[in-house]
Design an enzyme around this catalytic site. Structure first.
Site, PDB file in Angstrom:
ATOM      1  N   THR A 555      10.480  -3.556  14.751  1.00  0.00           N
ATOM      2  CA  THR A 555      11.370  -4.584  14.257  1.00  0.00           C
ATOM      3  C   THR A 555      10.842  -5.402  13.088  1.00  0.00           C
ATOM      4  O   THR A 555       9.912  -5.031  12.926  1.00  0.00           O
ATOM      5  CB  THR A 555      11.982  -5.571  15.364  1.00  0.00           C
ATOM      6  N   LYS A 579       5.552  -6.705   9.822  1.00  0.00           N
ATOM      7  CA  LYS A 579       4.360  -7.346   9.344  1.00  0.00           C
ATOM      8  C   LYS A 579       4.199  -8.910   9.606  1.00  0.00           C
ATOM      9  O   LYS A 579       3.498  -9.609   8.932  1.00  0.00           O
ATOM     10  CB  LYS A 579       4.123  -6.941   7.861  1.00  0.00           C
ATOM     11  N   GLU A 667      14.429  -3.935   3.255  1.00  0.00           N
ATOM     12  CA  GLU A 667      14.361  -4.453   4.765  1.00  0.00           C
ATOM     13  C   GLU A 667      15.921  -4.927   4.805  1.00  0.00           C
ATOM     14  O   GLU A 667      16.627  -4.580   4.064  1.00  0.00           O
ATOM     15  CB  GLU A 667      13.616  -5.703   4.556  1.00  0.00           C
ATOM     16  N   LYS A 682       2.397  -8.039   1.797  1.00  0.00           N
ATOM     17  CA  LYS A 682       1.388  -6.922   1.786  1.00  0.00           C
ATOM     18  C   LYS A 682       0.148  -7.090   1.146  1.00  0.00           C
ATOM     19  O   LYS A 682      -1.093  -6.790   1.571  1.00  0.00           O
ATOM     20  CB  LYS A 682       2.131  -5.669   0.993  1.00  0.00           C
TER      21      LYS A 682
END
Ligand code: ADP
Ligand code: ASP
Ligand code: MG
Length: 815
Positions: A555, A579, A667, A682
């Site tokens: 998710t 993340k 996303e 990231k």
């Protein structure tokens, strides 16, 4: 001469008794046979239940009696349908006697062990009669002899001890004169020296057969039951368990003492002394090989562990105190006290400091043990030399058994590391000097997991089962499930990993199946599924308590990431595509890594950067091998790449973003990609993997969006502002085009600093030709100073993300 014993299930119905008759008929062709039979399956329990109800003045005892009566009559009717009047009337008389006994109990209100023995004896007495009459009705020379006239015991009702000498004499005497093809004996029942009915303890028919086999020096003692031998573990708890072909008497003795119910523990000694081998066979599958128990010694150096067993209902008692150190006689007094109360000690350990003695007994004895020990040591307890005995229950013993374990190093090491990896707390350990048995006390609730994990470790070296729980079954989740299904056989054969998905949840519903969800037809299981609730999901994972459990988060929800630490604390690995945890506060990221380390589990998130590309893994390997990363330059947003590769002379920005979202490259909220936040997260993760204690605020983010875009409240508003600000995006495009540059959203990390932003990339730069949704990462390191180590390829998309998650799962399987 052979002695065959048939257990409750084997004589549990007319059709099973027919199987027994067929076996007996065949076996008795060339040698006389003594057959020992149990009561019809379930009858002993029913008799005890009827007695218990009767003394409680519960009239239901009559219904139980009728049930017992019907079971026997219907078996006889089916086995001997004609000319059965005499047989029916004989059984009827026995049942009448049983009913009068029960009526008497109803009036008396008391069921003494003596009466209880009389009561349960009916089971074997009737079953042996039915079987011998059936044999006779089929023209087979058979004779029934009442074992109560042969087996003599003390008066310890319920679990009487056999008086060997008179028993042997009776058996020898009887068989001297009686020469029949088949002699049928009731198991379990006996008489005391004073002539009262006694029994040999639950499961005691095996023992009857063993005494007879040893006395008559039989060729073999065959125990016919409902499983195909003595298994590597209890087959009803461990699906992968297999029958053991050959085993020594000592190993069988240990296995049965430590819970392998298939053989009643006292059975082994008489035949061991007489060196009569035991064969355990399955009445339902007579052609199965079964288990041979003999004085055999294992020559081959295969697996020294023969079986894994457990005993439930264990209470652990600890006697401790400073006054115990160095003073002789404490243990003697302790165990004498227990012996006087006839309490069987199953497990003992004492640390060499002598500060504490710890022992395991059956839970039913715990109060008696506690009171008698506290009384015996009353004086020392008042002087505070020792503490009142500590009693803990709800425990079980698990044990590894094998004669040859002593010749191998590392078996207990493997045993305890397997338990540790599965978060099974070991309360006490004992290893006999013979090293035939290594046992540990654990919580009762962990038994099934422990047995399966140990079984896998010692008997299924080839396959490791991974139990996967997925939250977030959307686009990527579906692809992952497909991939797991597709690769299942290959992984099992080539990597010896058996991946099963045991739980799945989407945002609305969740499903579980302990045996593994059917991956061919999983969507239909959601039709009747319960509502998704992350706490219930977590509790369900804990309740299932399966070995090698892995929680997979697919998710983008913060709430799901809160659960990672709970899973890790239970030694459940976490694989995250989400993340949020790794790019949240540094302390959180650090904590999750610490937990994974201290609970000997894994926290993997390769897909956080570059979907399935091995970016984090490569960086980890560089760092672990001692290389120093000097800088990282990367294009990490498949979404932004897609957008800027498709945005141009013939398209507008709004439609390009819409298309990117539609095709699954962004996303769920495209602002996370467009604002650069996703890229910032990231590069933050990569910096952290490189050892930087950085926070998201430390990442410089020069946004190319307009103020209106950034301040939009909803996704729809955001799209509106994109339309309104089209000229802003056209300007950006025109400027790059004019210089012959490509637009790329670049992340950089250098000298402990990181930034993200849109760059105009000139021709010739490695980023210039980056196509579609591709990602690229260049690692400049001490070992790669000029020509960077480059990882490049598709960095977004359901398929590649799923394969990245799959790779993390397999990595855990290979650990
Ligand atoms: P019977 O009524 O034939 O005497 P039991 O019920 O006493 O049979 O014993 C057989 C049962 O023992 C099996 O059905 C199985 O559930 C249980 N069992 C426990 N541990 C083992 C083991 N290691 N191997 C085989 N059976 C086992
Ligand atoms: N019928 C007895 C019991 O159920 C003895 C046996 O079957 O071995 O315990
Ligand atoms: Mg049995």
């Amino acid at each position: 001469m052979k002695v065959l014993k048939f257990g409750g299930t084997s004589v549990g119905s007319a059709s099973n008794i027919n199987k027994v008759i067929a076996i007996l008929d065949k076996k008795s062709e060339d040698t006389p046979i003594v057959v020992v039979v149990s009561a019809v399956g379930g009858i002993t329990d029913k008799l005890l239940n009827a007695g218990r109800l009767a003394i409680l003045k519960d009239e239901v005892y009559k219904t139980v009696f009728e049930d017992i009566q019907n079971i026997h009559f219907s078996i006889v009717q089916e086995l001997i349908p004609e000319d059965n009047e005499l047989i029916i009337s004989t059984i009827g008389k026995k049942l009448e006697a049983l009913l009068s006994l029960l009526d008497g109990l109803y009036l008396l209100n008391e069921l003494t062990p003596k009466i209880s023995d009389k009561l349960v004896s009916f089971g074997e007495l009737i079953s042996s009669y039915i079987i011998s009459e059936t044999l006779k009705s089929r023209g087979i020379d058979a004779k029934r002899k009442n074992s109560q006239e042969l087996i003599i015991t003390d008066s310890n009702h319920g679990n009487a001890e056999v008086s060997i000498q008179p028993t042997r004499a009776n058996i020898v005497e009887y068989f001297k004169s009686s020469k029949h093809r088949i002699t049928v004996l009731p198991g379990f029942v006996a008489n005391s020296t004073t002539g009262e009915e006694t029994t040999l303890g639950r499961g005691g028919s095996d023992y009857t057969a063993s005494i007879v086999a040893a006395t008559l020096n039989a060729e073999v003692l065959e125990i016919w039951t409902d499983v195909s031998g003595m298994y590597t573990a209890n087959p009803s708890l461990v699906k992968q368990a297999k029958p053991i072909e050959q085993i020594s008497f000592q190993e069988a003795l240990e296995l049965s003492h430590f819970g392998a119910k298939v053989l009643y523990p006292p059975t082994v000694q008489p035949v061991l002394d007489a060196n009569v081998p035991i064969l355990i066979k399955n009445t339902m599958y007579p052609e199965d090989v079964g288990t041979r128990i003999s004085d055999f010694t294992e020559k081959s150096i295969k697996n020294p562990v023969k079986g894994i067993t457990h005993i439930d209902n264990i209470a652990l008692l600890t006697l401790q105190g400073p006054g115990m150190v160095g003073i002789p006689g404490f243990s003697k007094r302790l165990f004498e006290t227990l012996a006087l109360e006839k309490i069987n000690v199953i497990f003992i350990t004492q640390a060499s400091s002598e500060h504490a003695i710890c022992f395991g007994i059956d839970t039913k004895d715990k109060e008696t043990a506690e009171n008698s020990i506290n009384k015996a040591f009353e004086y020392e307890i008042t002087l505070k030399k020792i503490e009142p005995i500590l009693v803990e229950s709800g425990l079980s013993i698990i044990a590894l058994i094998g004669d040859n374990m002593k010749n191998y190093q590392g078996i207990s090491g493997r045993m305890f590391s397997t338990l540790g990896k599965n978060n099974i707390n070991v309360r006490a350990i004992a290893q006999g000097a013979s090293e035939r048995n290594i046992s540990a006390i654990i919580d009762e609730i962990d038994v099934k997991k422990a047995l399966n994990a140990l079984h896998e470790r010692f008997f299924e070296v080839e396959t490791k089962q991974l139990n996967v729980f997925i939250v977030g079954v959307g686009n990527v989740g579906e692809r992952l499930i497909d991939q797991i299904e597709q690769q299942h056989q290959f992984l099992k054969e080539k990597l010896k990993i058996d991946v099963r998905i045991v739980g799945m949840a989407n945002s609305r519903k969740m499903i579980f199946n302990e045996e593994g969800i059917d991956l061919e037809d999983w969507p239909s299981a959601f039709d009747f599924a319960e509502k998704t609730n992350l706490e219930i999901f977590y509790n369900r994972v804990l309740d299932l308590n399966l070995r090698n459990s892995i929680f997979v988060d697919i998710t983008a929800e913060e709430e799901v990431s809160y659960w990672y630490e709970h899973y890790l604390r239970q030694s459940i690995s976490v694989v995250a595509c989400n993340k949020i945890a790794c790019s949240g506060a540094y302390s959180l990221y650090e904590n999750l890594h610490d937990l994974a380390l201290s609970y000997n589990t894994s926290f993997l998130y390769e897909t956080n950067v570059g979907a399935g590309l091995p970016i984090i893994n490569t960086l980890n390997n560089l760092v672990a091998s001692g290389d120093k990363v000097t800088s990282i330059e990367a294009v990490l947003s498949g979404s932004l790449n897609f957008v800027f590769n498709n945005f141009g002379d013939h398209t507008n920005f709004h439609d390009t973003v819409k298309r990117a979202q539609f095709e699954g490259y962004t996303e769920p909220d495209p602002r996370i990609d467009l604002s650069g936040i996703d890229v910032a997260r990231k590069i933050l993760i990569l910096a952290r993997e490189n050892g930087e204690k950085m926070e998201i605020e430390d990442i410089e983010n020069e946004s190319f969006l307009t103020k209106a875009n950034l301040e939009s409240d909803t996704v729809d508003d955001f799209y509106d502002t994109l339309k309104e600000d089209e000229s802003h995006f056209q300007d950006i495009y025109a400027s790059a085009k004019e210089k012959g540059c490509q637009l790329k959203y670049v992340a950089e990390f250098k000298n402990g600093k990181a930034k993200v932003g849109l760059r105009e990339i000139p021709e010739g730069h490695p980023f210039y030709n980056l196509e579609g949704k591709d990602n690229i990462v260049m690692f400049y390191t001490e070992r790669y100073p000029e020509q960077p180590l480059i990882v490049k390829g598709a960095g977004a998309g359901a398929d590649v993300t799923a394969s990245g998650l799959f790779a993390d799962i397999i990595k855990i399987g290979n650990k």
